[in-house]
Design a protein around this motif. Structure first.
Motif, PDB file in Angstrom:
ATOM      1  N   TRP A 239      29.127  55.166  41.868  1.00 56.02           N
ATOM      2  CA  TRP A 239      27.107  54.651  41.205  1.00 56.02           C
ATOM      3  C   TRP A 239      26.191  54.963  42.656  1.00 56.02           C
ATOM      4  O   TRP A 239      26.811  55.627  43.903  1.00 56.02           O
ATOM      5  CB  TRP A 239      27.345  52.376  41.590  1.00 56.02           C
ATOM      6  CG  TRP A 239      28.295  52.101  40.338  1.00 56.02           C
ATOM      7  CD1 TRP A 239      28.937  52.885  39.269  1.00 56.02           C
ATOM      8  CD2 TRP A 239      27.905  51.021  40.349  1.00 56.02           C
ATOM      9  NE1 TRP A 239      29.366  51.783  38.852  1.00 56.02           N
ATOM     10  CE2 TRP A 239      28.284  50.484  39.005  1.00 56.02           C
ATOM     11  CE3 TRP A 239      27.988  49.683  40.699  1.00 56.02           C
ATOM     12  CZ2 TRP A 239      29.410  49.085  38.354  1.00 56.02           C
ATOM     13  CZ3 TRP A 239      27.650  48.507  40.575  1.00 56.02           C
ATOM     14  CH2 TRP A 239      28.691  48.390  39.122  1.00 56.02           C
ATOM     15  N   GLN A 240      25.063  54.703  41.632  1.00 58.55           N
ATOM     16  CA  GLN A 240      23.669  54.981  42.928  1.00 58.55           C
ATOM     17  C   GLN A 240      23.518  54.075  43.521  1.00 58.55           C
ATOM     18  O   GLN A 240      23.404  52.552  42.721  1.00 58.55           O
ATOM     19  CB  GLN A 240      22.623  55.341  42.074  1.00 58.55           C
ATOM     20  CG  GLN A 240      22.596  56.891  41.564  1.00 58.55           C
ATOM     21  CD  GLN A 240      21.187  56.372  41.357  1.00 58.55           C
ATOM     22  OE1 GLN A 240      20.460  56.508  40.967  1.00 58.55           O
ATOM     23  NE2 GLN A 240      20.588  58.351  41.193  1.00 58.55           N
TER      24      GLN A 240
ATOM     25  N   TYR B 228      31.228  53.870  46.045  1.00 57.77           N
ATOM     26  CA  TYR B 228      32.783  54.427  44.780  1.00 57.77           C
ATOM     27  C   TYR B 228      33.025  53.034  45.193  1.00 57.77           C
ATOM     28  O   TYR B 228      33.582  52.913  46.018  1.00 57.77           O
ATOM     29  CB  TYR B 228      33.488  55.081  46.047  1.00 57.77           C
ATOM     30  CG  TYR B 228      32.285  55.962  46.465  1.00 57.77           C
ATOM     31  CD1 TYR B 228      33.076  57.708  45.459  1.00 57.77           C
ATOM     32  CD2 TYR B 228      31.976  56.799  47.803  1.00 57.77           C
ATOM     33  CE1 TYR B 228      31.989  58.636  46.145  1.00 57.77           C
ATOM     34  CE2 TYR B 228      31.452  57.660  48.499  1.00 57.77           C
ATOM     35  CZ  TYR B 228      31.077  58.740  46.994  1.00 57.77           C
ATOM     36  OH  TYR B 228      30.403  60.079  48.057  1.00 57.77           O
ATOM     37  N   LEU B 229      33.679  52.536  43.571  1.00 58.57           N
ATOM     38  CA  LEU B 229      34.176  51.402  43.674  1.00 58.57           C
ATOM     39  C   LEU B 229      35.537  51.793  42.696  1.00 58.57           C
ATOM     40  O   LEU B 229      36.120  52.689  42.095  1.00 58.57           O
ATOM     41  CB  LEU B 229      33.462  50.691  42.395  1.00 58.57           C
ATOM     42  CG  LEU B 229      32.137  49.583  42.706  1.00 58.57           C
ATOM     43  CD1 LEU B 229      30.979  50.965  43.188  1.00 58.57           C
ATOM     44  CD2 LEU B 229      31.691  48.643  42.011  1.00 58.57           C
TER      45      LEU B 229
ATOM     46  N   ILE C 256      38.176  47.059  42.651  1.00 57.73           N
ATOM     47  CA  ILE C 256      38.164  46.810  44.524  1.00 57.73           C
ATOM     48  C   ILE C 256      38.418  47.800  45.127  1.00 57.73           C
ATOM     49  O   ILE C 256      37.933  48.777  44.860  1.00 57.73           O
ATOM     50  CB  ILE C 256      39.665  46.217  44.231  1.00 57.73           C
ATOM     51  CG1 ILE C 256      40.638  45.477  46.028  1.00 57.73           C
ATOM     52  CG2 ILE C 256      40.454  47.685  44.086  1.00 57.73           C
ATOM     53  CD1 ILE C 256      41.900  45.371  46.330  1.00 57.73           C
ATOM     54  N   HIS C 257      37.283  47.141  46.439  1.00 50.89           N
ATOM     55  CA  HIS C 257      37.130  48.341  47.427  1.00 50.89           C
ATOM     56  C   HIS C 257      36.236  48.840  47.311  1.00 50.89           C
ATOM     57  O   HIS C 257      36.399  49.155  46.411  1.00 50.89           O
ATOM     58  CB  HIS C 257      38.159  48.622  47.759  1.00 50.89           C
ATOM     59  CG  HIS C 257      38.300  49.055  49.264  1.00 50.89           C
ATOM     60  ND1 HIS C 257      37.627  50.509  49.368  1.00 50.89           N
ATOM     61  CD2 HIS C 257      37.842  48.931  50.265  1.00 50.89           C
ATOM     62  CE1 HIS C 257      37.254  51.078  50.584  1.00 50.89           C
ATOM     63  NE2 HIS C 257      37.371  50.265  51.055  1.00 50.89           N
ATOM     64  N   THR C 258      34.782  48.352  47.876  1.00 52.35           N
ATOM     65  CA  THR C 258      33.358  49.540  47.872  1.00 52.35           C
ATOM     66  C   THR C 258      33.272  50.433  49.101  1.00 52.35           C
ATOM     67  O   THR C 258      33.968  49.825  50.118  1.00 52.35           O
ATOM     68  CB  THR C 258      32.700  48.925  47.148  1.00 52.35           C
ATOM     69  OG1 THR C 258      31.607  48.470  45.878  1.00 52.35           O
ATOM     70  CG2 THR C 258      31.099  50.158  47.080  1.00 52.35           C
ATOM     71  N   GLU C 259      32.970  51.905  48.596  1.00 56.88           N
ATOM     72  CA  GLU C 259      33.140  52.653  50.121  1.00 56.88           C
ATOM     73  C   GLU C 259      31.845  52.920  49.482  1.00 56.88           C
ATOM     74  O   GLU C 259      31.416  53.361  47.883  1.00 56.88           O
ATOM     75  CB  GLU C 259      34.182  54.233  49.962  1.00 56.88           C
ATOM     76  CG  GLU C 259      33.891  54.625  51.600  1.00 56.88           C
ATOM     77  CD  GLU C 259      33.852  53.412  52.910  1.00 56.88           C
ATOM     78  OE1 GLU C 259      32.645  53.176  53.119  1.00 56.88           O
ATOM     79  OE2 GLU C 259      34.627  53.874  53.832  1.00 56.88           O
ATOM     80  N   PHE C 260      31.132  53.412  51.209  1.00 60.69           N
ATOM     81  CA  PHE C 260      29.933  54.307  50.770  1.00 60.69           C
ATOM     82  C   PHE C 260      29.672  56.009  50.844  1.00 60.69           C
ATOM     83  O   PHE C 260      30.862  55.886  51.907  1.00 60.69           O
ATOM     84  CB  PHE C 260      28.247  53.425  51.499  1.00 60.69           C
ATOM     85  CG  PHE C 260      28.620  52.009  50.928  1.00 60.69           C
ATOM     86  CD1 PHE C 260      26.976  51.835  49.623  1.00 60.69           C
ATOM     87  CD2 PHE C 260      29.311  51.059  51.621  1.00 60.69           C
ATOM     88  CE1 PHE C 260      27.176  50.403  48.764  1.00 60.69           C
ATOM     89  CE2 PHE C 260      29.374  50.055  50.796  1.00 60.69           C
ATOM     90  CZ  PHE C 260      28.418  49.281  50.134  1.00 60.69           C
ATOM     91  N   SER C 261      28.947  56.864  50.438  1.00 57.49           N
ATOM     92  CA  SER C 261      29.187  58.085  51.207  1.00 57.49           C
ATOM     93  C   SER C 261      27.994  57.595  52.655  1.00 57.49           C
ATOM     94  O   SER C 261      27.695  56.696  52.897  1.00 57.49           O
ATOM     95  CB  SER C 261      28.245  58.699  50.635  1.00 57.49           C
ATOM     96  OG  SER C 261      26.785  58.590  49.811  1.00 57.49           O
ATOM     97  N   GLY C 262      28.106  58.711  53.104  1.00 57.86           N
ATOM     98  CA  GLY C 262      28.010  58.909  54.719  1.00 57.86           C
ATOM     99  C   GLY C 262      25.983  58.204  54.932  1.00 57.86           C
ATOM    100  O   GLY C 262      25.804  57.826  55.641  1.00 57.86           O
ATOM    101  N   ASP C 263      25.491  58.886  54.023  1.00 57.60           N
ATOM    102  CA  ASP C 263      23.952  58.117  53.607  1.00 57.60           C
ATOM    103  C   ASP C 263      23.433  57.622  53.052  1.00 57.60           C
ATOM    104  O   ASP C 263      22.031  56.955  53.068  1.00 57.60           O
ATOM    105  CB  ASP C 263      23.066  59.500  53.445  1.00 57.60           C
ATOM    106  CG  ASP C 263      23.509  60.396  51.746  1.00 57.60           C
ATOM    107  OD1 ASP C 263      24.382  59.464  51.358  1.00 57.60           O
ATOM    108  OD2 ASP C 263      23.254  61.348  51.196  1.00 57.60           O
TER     109      ASP C 263
ATOM    110  N   LYS D 145      39.291  54.369  50.430  1.00 60.82           N
ATOM    111  CA  LYS D 145      38.430  55.080  50.204  1.00 60.82           C
ATOM    112  C   LYS D 145      37.505  55.231  51.511  1.00 60.82           C
ATOM    113  O   LYS D 145      36.964  54.162  51.820  1.00 60.82           O
ATOM    114  CB  LYS D 145      37.173  54.666  49.914  1.00 60.82           C
ATOM    115  CG  LYS D 145      37.699  54.834  47.393  1.00 60.82           C
ATOM    116  CD  LYS D 145      36.952  54.665  46.998  1.00 60.82           C
ATOM    117  CE  LYS D 145      36.812  52.655  46.690  1.00 60.82           C
ATOM    118  NZ  LYS D 145      37.773  51.651  46.686  1.00 60.82           N
ATOM    119  N   TYR D 146      37.590  56.885  52.626  1.00 63.76           N
ATOM    120  CA  TYR D 146      37.236  56.567  53.648  1.00 63.76           C
ATOM    121  C   TYR D 146      36.526  57.771  53.817  1.00 63.76           C
ATOM    122  O   TYR D 146      36.379  59.164  53.502  1.00 63.76           O
ATOM    123  CB  TYR D 146      38.470  56.624  54.323  1.00 63.76           C
ATOM    124  CG  TYR D 146      39.795  56.217  54.116  1.00 63.76           C
ATOM    125  CD1 TYR D 146      40.346  55.184  55.199  1.00 63.76           C
ATOM    126  CD2 TYR D 146      40.665  55.636  52.747  1.00 63.76           C
ATOM    127  CE1 TYR D 146      41.287  54.256  54.731  1.00 63.76           C
ATOM    128  CE2 TYR D 146      41.448  55.166  52.396  1.00 63.76           C
ATOM    129  CZ  TYR D 146      41.718  54.445  53.733  1.00 63.76           C
ATOM    130  OH  TYR D 146      42.893  53.340  52.835  1.00 63.76           O
TER     131      TYR D 146
END
Length: 564
Positions: free
Chosen positions: A450-451, A437-438, A425-432, A469-470
């Motif tokens: 993950w990359q 993040y899973l 459930i729910h993926t978030e990404f780093s700002g760049d 994730k925020y």
């Protein structure tokens, strides 16, 4: 004399009847095993859980907090306690007594009181030691809620910088725009304040019994808490967590969201056809009538429109923020989960995608021209869809162990399995956008890093029901145009410019330090007339026919390199 005897006889008979009635009632109560669950609760539970079931030193026991617990589970907790908690065993209570307590817990609590004095008295200051988190770039800081463990993580890229416990944490964490603090709300009304500068949890306060969400004024002065029990909005001084205003309302607030372009916040009601605008300078609340309630909504990235759905999720509506007039309407089955919508830019157009509750599809919408582009079957009832300019895909969950990747170019689908037979459930990404993040949504779950481009797994952190994730950039609407600007850069500017290195044209980091916003805009839209004024000997840059939103986006992206 006869009259006196008759009178005494009458009193005796009356008393006898009342006594017999009381005695018979007592026997019936015993024979029917009538036990007062409320009195038992007040005797054994209220000291920790509160007379109103509101929770004091122990969690609240109101029906809405017990939905996921069966009667059997609650019975076991009462009888045998909970491991690693201060709750005692009540094994001396018999089965019927425990059943009556459970019945009382399931009963709605009316007229719950929580006032300014309760709020002030709930405040707690922590005396934790300061620590240096050694944050390299706030843009890549991401907060993780580990709900099963009542814990919050602070991460930067693939590393965990800190973890701390916070009971009943659910989600909805909120950063200050200077990147120095964030606030942690809980469903039972607590708000914790964590300082990223000091690397510690500083203090907390309880706004109410049942909290909906928190928000911040764009100047960072006030913290807003919307409450379902009691129904009200509490405004705090953000730095001190002291209440400065309590606004009582009549209705179930859906959410309150701040604007960054002006001193205003907006909230609606799930059960009332009305909307409030709040002046975040004067703290004045102004009510507006709508034709229907807005159950869920978001504010568009340029803060011109409210995109919402009505209570039963049968349609999607777009309202002009200034006039509140309906701009667009579309019938759609399955309530759009607009809080989980994601946004992107491509070929001069802006889009958003949303999942639909209890429906096996997501929908793609074009913003500002406002139309439905595509309905995509993802094979199950999901809850989140996310993307980033560094990814070619929408990352979708569908209630299974599958990650559904929807190509933003042609909407084709491919599926990956992060962990077999465990729900993703729910993926978030780093700002760049370098990392994704899973969450593996299980008690024996994982937080996977993950990359983004290769889907290669970098880290696997064990986690107990990791949920929201925020990321600092991705969770603040003020930065959305910057993300669009990254997409514009990749489409239009990549051939001549680099973000930080000299190429055919100057790097964005140099432009950001040397030029003001007006000069940037002039050079983008009319370089033939501005290159000499900016000190260039010749001009090789074409003029771009960007609209206002595209201009803001690319300029915001360039300006983000000023301090880098």
């Amino acid at each position: 004399m006869n009259k006196i005897l008759i009178f005494l006889l009458f009193i005796s008979l009356s008393f006898s009847k009342e006594f017999d009635s009381f005695y018979i009632h007592s026997l019936e109560s015993k024979s029917n095993n009538k036990i007062d669950g409320k009195n038992l609760y007040l005797k054994y539970c209220a000291l920790c859980h509160g007379k109103q079931k509101e929770g004091i030193s122990a969690p609240p026991l109101l029906p809405q907090f017990l939905k996921r617990k069966s009667d059997k589970k609650i019975y076991t907790i009462i009888k045998n306690s909970l491991p690693q908690t201060l709750m005692p065993k009540f094994d001396f209570l018999n089965d019927n007594e425990i059943k009556e307590i459970i019945k009382f817990l399931r009963k709605p609590q009316r007229d719950i009181k929580w006032n300014e004095a309760n709020i002030i008295n709930s405040y707690k200051k922590y005396n934790n030691n300061k620590k240096d988190l050694n944050i390299k770039d706030i843009d890549n800081v991401t907060l993780v809620v580990e709900r099963g463990a009542n814990r919050v993580w602070i991460m930067e890229n693939e590393k965990i910088l800190d973890r701390f416990d916070f009971r009943n944490v659910h989600g909805g964490l909120k950063y200050t725009l200077d990147g120095k603090n964030f606030y942690v709300p809980t469903r039972d009304g607590w708000i914790g304040h964590y300082s990223l500068e000091n690397g510690r949890l500083e203090d907390k306060v309880r706004a109410c019994i049942n909290l909906r969400n928190v928000s911040l004024s764009h100047d960072g002065k006030y913290l807003f808490a919307t409450c379902l029990l009691p129904q009200m909005v509490v405004v705090f001084d953000r730095k001190t967590l002291k209440p400065v205003k309590i606004k009582k309302v009549n209705g179930k607030i859906s959410a309150l969201y701040e604007l960054y372009s002006k001193d205003e916040a907006i909230f609606t009601f799930r059960d009332k056809p009305k909307l409030y605008k709040v002046n975040t300078k004067t703290l004045k609340f102004k009510e507006y009538k709508l034709d229907k309630p807005i159950e869920d909504f978001f504010i568009d990235p340029f803060e011109e429109y409210i995109i919402g759905t009505t209570r039963h999720g049968k349609d999607l509506r777009v309202y002009d923020i200034k006039t509140l007039k309906e701009k667009f309407f579309a019938s759609i089955e399955g309530m759009p989960h607009l809080f989980s919508a994601t946004y992107w830019y491509k070929d001069g157009k802006f889009y958003f995608a949303t999942p639909h509750l209890r429906k096996p599809y997501i929908t793609i919408w074009q913003m500002y021209d406002w139309k439905l582009i595509k309905k995509i079957d993802v094979g199950g009832d999901g809850f989140f869809v996310k993307t980033h300019p560094q990814s070619d895909y929408l990352w979708v969950d569908n209630g299974s162990d599958k990650l559904v990747l929807v190509n933003k170019e042609d909407f084709s689908i491919k599926k990956l399995t992060p962990r077999k037979d465990k729900r993703y459930i729910h993926t978030e990404f780093s700002g760049d956008g370098k990392y994704a993040y899973l969450s593996i949504y299980e008690n024996d779950g994982d937080l996977l890093v993950w990359q983004t481009d290769t889907f290669k797994e970098i880290k696997d952190y064990k986690a107990d029901v990791p949920v929201g994730k925020y990321n600092f950039i991705n969770k603040n609407r003020v930065f959305y145009p910057r993300l669009f600007g990254l997409s514009i850069f990749k489409e239009k500017c990549w051939g001549c410019h680099h973000q930080s290195a000299e190429a055919f044209g100057p790097p964005f980091s140099k432009i950001a330090k040397k030029r003001n916003e007006g000069e940037m805009i002039s050079q983008i839209v009319d370089p033939n007339h501005t290159y000499k004024e900016l000190g260039y000997k010749r001009n090789s840059m074409p003029a771009f026919k960007f609209n206002e939103k595209e201009l803001k986006s690319i300029v915001d992206y360039i300006k983000s390199f000023k301090g880098k």
